[in-house]
Write an enzyme that holds these catalytic residues in place. Sequence first.
Site, PDB file in Angstrom:
ATOM      1  N   GLU A 155       0.861  -1.195   0.000  1.00  0.00           N
ATOM      2  CA  GLU A 155       0.000   0.000   0.000  1.00  0.00           C
ATOM      3  C   GLU A 155       0.894   1.241   0.000  1.00  0.00           C
ATOM      4  O   GLU A 155       0.728   2.139  -0.817  1.00  0.00           O
ATOM      5  CB  GLU A 155      -0.941   0.003   1.207  1.00  0.00           C
ATOM      6  CG  GLU A 155      -1.855   1.232   1.228  1.00  0.00           C
ATOM      7  CD  GLU A 155      -2.930   1.210   2.315  1.00  0.00           C
ATOM      8  OE1 GLU A 155      -3.259   0.134   2.836  1.00  0.00           O
ATOM      9  OE2 GLU A 155      -3.446   2.292   2.641  1.00  0.00           O
TER      10      GLU A 155
ATOM     11  N   ARG B 221      -7.527   2.354  13.514  1.00  0.00           N
ATOM     12  CA  ARG B 221      -8.401   1.189  13.283  1.00  0.00           C
ATOM     13  C   ARG B 221      -8.359   0.232  14.486  1.00  0.00           C
ATOM     14  O   ARG B 221      -9.331  -0.469  14.763  1.00  0.00           O
ATOM     15  CB  ARG B 221      -8.077   0.473  11.966  1.00  0.00           C
ATOM     16  CG  ARG B 221      -9.222  -0.420  11.503  1.00  0.00           C
ATOM     17  CD  ARG B 221      -8.962  -1.086  10.164  1.00  0.00           C
ATOM     18  NE  ARG B 221      -9.501  -0.369   9.023  1.00  0.00           N
ATOM     19  CZ  ARG B 221     -10.773  -0.446   8.606  1.00  0.00           C
ATOM     20  NH1 ARG B 221     -11.643  -1.197   9.235  1.00  0.00           N
ATOM     21  NH2 ARG B 221     -11.166   0.221   7.547  1.00  0.00           N
TER      22      ARG B 221
ATOM     23  N   GLU C 213     -10.437  -8.647   4.238  1.00  0.00           N
ATOM     24  CA  GLU C 213      -9.742  -8.684   5.524  1.00  0.00           C
ATOM     25  C   GLU C 213     -10.486  -9.393   6.666  1.00  0.00           C
ATOM     26  O   GLU C 213      -9.853 -10.074   7.475  1.00  0.00           O
ATOM     27  CB  GLU C 213      -9.429  -7.248   5.977  1.00  0.00           C
ATOM     28  CG  GLU C 213      -8.427  -6.539   5.101  1.00  0.00           C
ATOM     29  CD  GLU C 213      -8.396  -5.048   5.405  1.00  0.00           C
ATOM     30  OE1 GLU C 213      -9.357  -4.354   5.039  1.00  0.00           O
ATOM     31  OE2 GLU C 213      -7.421  -4.598   6.017  1.00  0.00           O
TER      32      GLU C 213
HETATM   33  N1  MTE Z   1      -5.984 -11.756  -1.438  1.00  0.00           N
HETATM   34  C1  MTE Z   1      -4.930 -12.084  -2.198  1.00  0.00           C
HETATM   35  N2  MTE Z   1      -4.959 -13.233  -2.900  1.00  0.00           N
HETATM   36  N3  MTE Z   1      -3.820 -11.292  -2.271  1.00  0.00           N
HETATM   37  C2  MTE Z   1      -3.732 -10.124  -1.547  1.00  0.00           C
HETATM   38  O1  MTE Z   1      -2.730  -9.421  -1.622  1.00  0.00           O
HETATM   39  N4  MTE Z   1      -4.838  -8.616   0.063  1.00  0.00           N
HETATM   40  C3  MTE Z   1      -5.812  -8.538   1.149  1.00  0.00           C
HETATM   41  C4  MTE Z   1      -7.176  -9.035   0.674  1.00  0.00           C
HETATM   42  N5  MTE Z   1      -7.051 -10.296   0.009  1.00  0.00           N
HETATM   43  C5  MTE Z   1      -4.836  -9.754  -0.713  1.00  0.00           C
HETATM   44  C6  MTE Z   1      -5.968 -10.619  -0.715  1.00  0.00           C
HETATM   45  C7  MTE Z   1      -5.968  -7.191   1.683  1.00  0.00           C
HETATM   46  S1  MTE Z   1      -4.891  -6.640   2.841  1.00  0.00           S
HETATM   47  C8  MTE Z   1      -6.992  -6.383   1.288  1.00  0.00           C
HETATM   48  S2  MTE Z   1      -7.220  -4.861   1.968  1.00  0.00           S
HETATM   49  C9  MTE Z   1      -7.935  -6.789   0.258  1.00  0.00           C
HETATM   50  O2  MTE Z   1      -7.679  -8.092  -0.242  1.00  0.00           O
HETATM   51  C10 MTE Z   1      -7.840  -5.792  -0.890  1.00  0.00           C
HETATM   52  O3  MTE Z   1      -8.653  -6.128  -1.941  1.00  0.00           O
HETATM   53  P1  MTE Z   1     -10.234  -5.828  -1.938  1.00  0.00           P
HETATM   54  O4  MTE Z   1     -10.383  -4.440  -1.414  1.00  0.00           O
HETATM   55  O5  MTE Z   1     -10.580  -5.998  -3.334  1.00  0.00           O
HETATM   56  O6  MTE Z   1     -10.840  -6.840  -1.008  1.00  0.00           O
HETATM   57  N1  HPA Z   2      -7.600   0.524   5.697  1.00  0.00           N
HETATM   58  C1  HPA Z   2      -6.617   0.180   4.866  1.00  0.00           C
HETATM   59  N2  HPA Z   2      -5.768   1.015   4.350  1.00  0.00           N
HETATM   60  C2  HPA Z   2      -5.896   2.289   4.677  1.00  0.00           C
HETATM   61  C3  HPA Z   2      -6.897   2.736   5.544  1.00  0.00           C
HETATM   62  C4  HPA Z   2      -7.809   1.802   6.073  1.00  0.00           C
HETATM   63  O1  HPA Z   2      -8.723   2.112   6.849  1.00  0.00           O
HETATM   64  N3  HPA Z   2      -6.751   4.050   5.677  1.00  0.00           N
HETATM   65  C5  HPA Z   2      -5.687   4.381   4.938  1.00  0.00           C
HETATM   66  N4  HPA Z   2      -5.171   3.340   4.323  1.00  0.00           N
HETATM   67 MO1  MOS Z   3      -5.227  -4.159   3.119  1.00  0.00          MO
HETATM   68  S1  MOS Z   3      -4.116  -4.139   4.839  1.00  0.00           S
HETATM   69  O1  MOS Z   3      -6.130  -2.713   3.596  1.00  0.00           O
HETATM   70  O2  MOS Z   3      -4.102  -3.617   1.986  1.00  0.00           O
END
Ligand code: MTE
Ligand code: HPA
Ligand code: MOS
Length: 752
Positions: free
Chosen positions: A226, A304, A706
Amino acid sequence: MKNIDSFTHVRGESLFVDDLILRQDALIGLCFDSPKAHGKIKSVDYSKAETLEGVVRIFTYKDILGENQIGGIIPDEPLWAENEVHFWGQPIAFIVAETEAIAKKAKALISIELEELPVITTAKEAKEKGSFINAPRSFELGDTTNAFLACDYVFEGETFSNGQEHLYLETQGCYAIPQENGTIKLISSTQGPTIVQKTAAKVLGIPMHKIEVDVIRLGGGFGGKEDQATPWAVMTAVAVQHLNRPVKYILNRHDDMRMTGKRHPYTSFYKIGLTKDLKIKAFEAEFLQNSGAAADLSPAIAERTLFHATNSYFIPNVSTTVFSCKTNLPPNTAFRGFGGPQGMFVIESAIADAADKIGLNKRHIQEANLLAENDEFSYGQIATQVEAEKTWFSAKEKFDLARLEQEATAFNKENKRHKKGISLMPVTFGISFTNTQMNHARALIHIYQDGSVGVSTGAVEMGQSVNTKMLQVAQSVLGISPAKIKLETTNTTRVANTSPSAASSTADLNGKAVEMACNSLLERLIKVAAKTLSVEEKTISFQEDFVFVDGEKSSLAWEDVINQAMIHRVALSENAHYATPKIHFDKTKEKGHPFAYHVYGTAITAVTVDCLRGTYEIDAVKIVHDFGKSMNLGIDLGQVEGALAQGIGWMTMEEIAYGEDGRLLSNALSTYKVPDIFSAPKTVETIPLETEGNDMAIQKSKAVGEPPLMYGIGAYFAIQQAVKAFNPNYKLKFHSPFTPEKVLMGLYEPLS
Ligand code: MTE
Ligand code: HPA
Ligand code: MOS
């Protein structure tokens, strides 16, 4: 629908940054980093390295034409160290050479003289010394001081949860290519294309339109990309700015583990108060977050933690404070759950402690305090469409908890050497970036004249299958087959000013934008079709690649309508912007309505501990999860299982270790154990909660990335139950991960 990448993934044909064919004149970059955790730089001698044949140039902060600053939330992190180093592995210089081998050789030829300064590695020590990233934050609800006075039981304790290495399959990296007139294209493995673009522009001292960031896909991010994909991309960009030649830098696994931040370790203190009927009347917690040497995302992650400090429970009197403690570790960063898991571990520990001391099973306290409709969170949001009790009770019923518990009790009676433990873990997780202003996204849709469609969004595909979900949205709104739609790479020139793909919100935010753009296109195409067929617009719909009139298939195909639209000069491209409605948060009061909605679920975890060896197996994890109305159950179940494995790993075996000198000891896969197929639960069963879904979620399909990670916390408490079953003298400890070593010590304490 299967993940649209599965075919190329399985065949090894999917492209990642390191797979790209380089331009003939491309060079390779490599960081020279700090060999100590804290010190003043007296001198660095680059002369030998610079004269090595094949070394093109070594860049330092002196070569930066803009600002030497990459901090996002707080400007406290230089790209390359100037006079001081604050963590082991902090970038100091960037070697650019003809080959990787030469760059490595050059690195070994650089010598540095440091005046070492005292090193802080723990949050506790940082707090004692007053070393903080920023001011602490506190959430308050009710009046804990008075509430404790009215409690029948009050317990206090301390917990620790360790960090976690992201271990994405694809390490960090970027390939930077000069374009015309000082423009630079960065092909980066980042969750935040705009963060990379903005930071590169700032460091290079050029406008953002001179930087184009393109993201094909990531081999996993998990939060680790990120903010922390940025430095490597910016380094290659600086090199391109000076050399006008392409530069690639991919970190090897060892460097990636050493130099990047991880999940934040937390040391926490709790005080929990209950009445005789097991109602939690008051809860206080102080969280010490080990932030590392710079802010990175720590303040947002700390926040958070406060949002999730009471997990799935309603507690009328809450007082929580978080300190972001500055230490000499690599800046810790986002990791799936984003501080939420750390907060939940503390309340679960407090409940376990209370249950143990009162002399009952933890689940009775959990059950007595589950969140209900219209309960207030400590941050002022009123809980609605609450599914905490529903997931809890359906998990108990559907998986026959009573029988599971009886079996475990019987097993424990019969077996001396093996003991079983069972725990329940409810999860409530808020969906939205906690920073309200980040909750927006855009989509750009082109319908080409042959009827095929290109979809661009700000979403980054990292294995979570967001591209598949975007395709499903476009396909369902336009009424055309999936084969007609292509998901484009994520590119800052097509979709600008994006928030990172994070907070589990990517599909919601970008999906809503895709939906809006497709609906606008559809409106125009309905007009074209109605005119072509000489019928009323309201009779028209698009389904199965054809125009339907009053629900009957016509002879007019999708391609015909597109052709007519071209003839009538109708715009076939659309850009849409979505910003989550209703959410707000006032940081001066620490109150508001920060989340679009919450995701709920309950996991039952059963383990067996080998009481001779201290090893354990996870027999089963049985989950009732609130997917809303899942738009792709295969993908969503995959997210649950992946997140669960990561959560169990964090709680049981992944042990980050730093020396007192701040050097990472668990710096390779030989010293850092992640879950593999042998440590995976023998069974994982997930039952989707029956529910109507939530309108704030894309097609009522709730965010899933998550929340399920926190089911893994259940493993800690199930193991604890088993240890206690073997050794009634065991004093509960809340110090994760619960490694076999710790289990063994617990089984035989007190050691005389
Ligand atoms: N799943 C896979 N296969 N690879 C990833 O890097 N990241 C996770 C989750 N699932 C991730 C994953 C994290 S930290 C987040 S915040 C969400 O996917 C981000 O994607 P989304 O917002 O589309 O759920
Ligand atoms: N979640 C994940 N990533 C972020 C957030 C959050 O709430 N705020 C800023 N970056
Ligand atoms: Mo997920 S820790 O919000 O990339």
